[in-house]
Design an enzyme around this catalytic site. Structure first.
Site, PDB file in Angstrom:
ATOM      1  CE  LYS A  66      -4.205  -1.912   2.011  1.00  0.00           C
ATOM      2  NZ  LYS A  66      -5.268  -1.775   2.989  1.00  0.00           N
ATOM      3  CG  ASP A 102      -8.156   0.559   3.152  1.00  0.00           C
ATOM      4  OD1 ASP A 102      -8.926  -0.272   2.654  1.00  0.00           O
ATOM      5  OD2 ASP A 102      -6.924   0.478   3.085  1.00  0.00           O
TER       6      ASP A 102
END
Ligand code: ATR
Length: 283
Positions: A66, A102
């Site tokens: 990420k 997220d």
């Protein structure tokens, strides 16, 4: 024309994204194949380059890439820039933009699946890893009154707390461990309680002493009821598992790729069916 999207991570073994994203593309009548792209760190640059092909809509990015993907992208959405992590890449005309869905997915789960109002709330966040980062920033941006971040490794919590406080102005404290007293919500963003994780039978905090009505949230979704959630329910506390966050971050990614609404009901059904299938397969 058939188009492609994919998830990029290492290892991808337990990811549910291929199952529920494929279901969502089918429900929308879109000819998109969602692929699993298992990618070791050394292969990441070439993998990201391959997203520039004209038939690729984009990708999801998961552990451990990420943060590492950022230098290979052309632009970053402002939220992804602040969080310092990308879980969704949109490919358009060969250009790659990084997003982070997220945190917004998590806040949507609190609102829609737990009727929890973040504004002014005092929230205890357990863990200071990659998953915790997006959540901490999103909670602060959504108007949390105060965040307390507890982590085994205090220095990680301190770094995250300082970053969130300076970017948002919300008071954030870092602590090595804490009692669960005086919070409107407690959120487990560690991997404790995850099947196949470091401590599948454990709970990350003692709930004895929690105020009545404290919402207990676990971002772990496998199993759907973790030991922490089981204890919360036994104590009569409201509890929310990790599946809604997972689905909503995926739905936001789907919408960024396609500019069409994602059927979250379809995504939930597909994910739950897959989780149930896996549970019956366990020894
Ligand atoms: P993720 O991207 O899923 O957040 P991570 O960055 O490895 O993964 O973070 C895992 C989190 O779970 C960290 O907060 C970690 O604590 P440390 O920063 O001290 O490593 C926490 N964690 C994992 N296993 C743990 C355990 N057995 N006890 C306490 N905390 C644990």
């Amino acid at each position: 024309m058939n188009r492609r999207a994919a998830i990029i991570g290492h290892p991808l073994g337990h990811s549910l994204s291929p199952v529920f994203q494929a279901a969502a593309f089918a429900a929308a009548g879109l000819d998109v194949t969602y692929e699993r792209w298992e990618t070791a760190p050394a292969d990441l640059p070439a993998r990201i380059e391959s997203l520039r092909a004209p038939d690729v809509l984009g990708a999801n990015v998961t552990i451990p890439h990420k943060e590492a993907v950022i230098p290979f992208l052309d632009t970053l959405d402002p939220d992804a820039r602040i969080v310092g992590a990308v879980n969704t890449i949109v490919a358009r005309d060969g250009r790659l933009t990084g997003h982070n869905t997220d945190g917004p997915g998590f806040v949507r789960a609190l609102h829609e699946d737990a009727a929890f109002d973040v504004r002014g709330a005092r929230i205890l966040l357990l863990g200071a890893g990659g998953a915790s980062r997006g959540i901490a920033f999103a909670l602060a941006r959504a108007g949390a009154g105060e965040l307390v971040i507890a982590n085994r490794t205090l220095s990680r919590a301190e770094r995250l707390a300082a970053g969130v406080a300076s970017a948002t102005g919300v008071p954030v404290r870092a602590v090595p461990a804490v009692e669960c007293v005086g919070f409107s919500a407690v959120v487990n963003a560690t991997s404790i309680g995850m099947s196949g994780g470091p401590d599948p039978a454990g709970t990350p905090v003692a709930l004895a002493g929690a105020d009545r009505g404290t919402l207990v949230v676990d971002i772990v979704y496998s199993p759907e009821e973790t030991p922490l959630l089981r204890e919360a329910r036994a104590r009569g506390l409201p509890a929310l598992g990790g599946l809604p966050m997972l689905i909503y971050q995926g739905a936001l990614a789907f919408e960024l790729w396609t500019a069409e609404p994602a059927s979250v009901a379809t995504m939930f059904d597909a994910a739950r069916m897959e989780l149930a299938r896996r549970e019956t397969m366990q020894p």
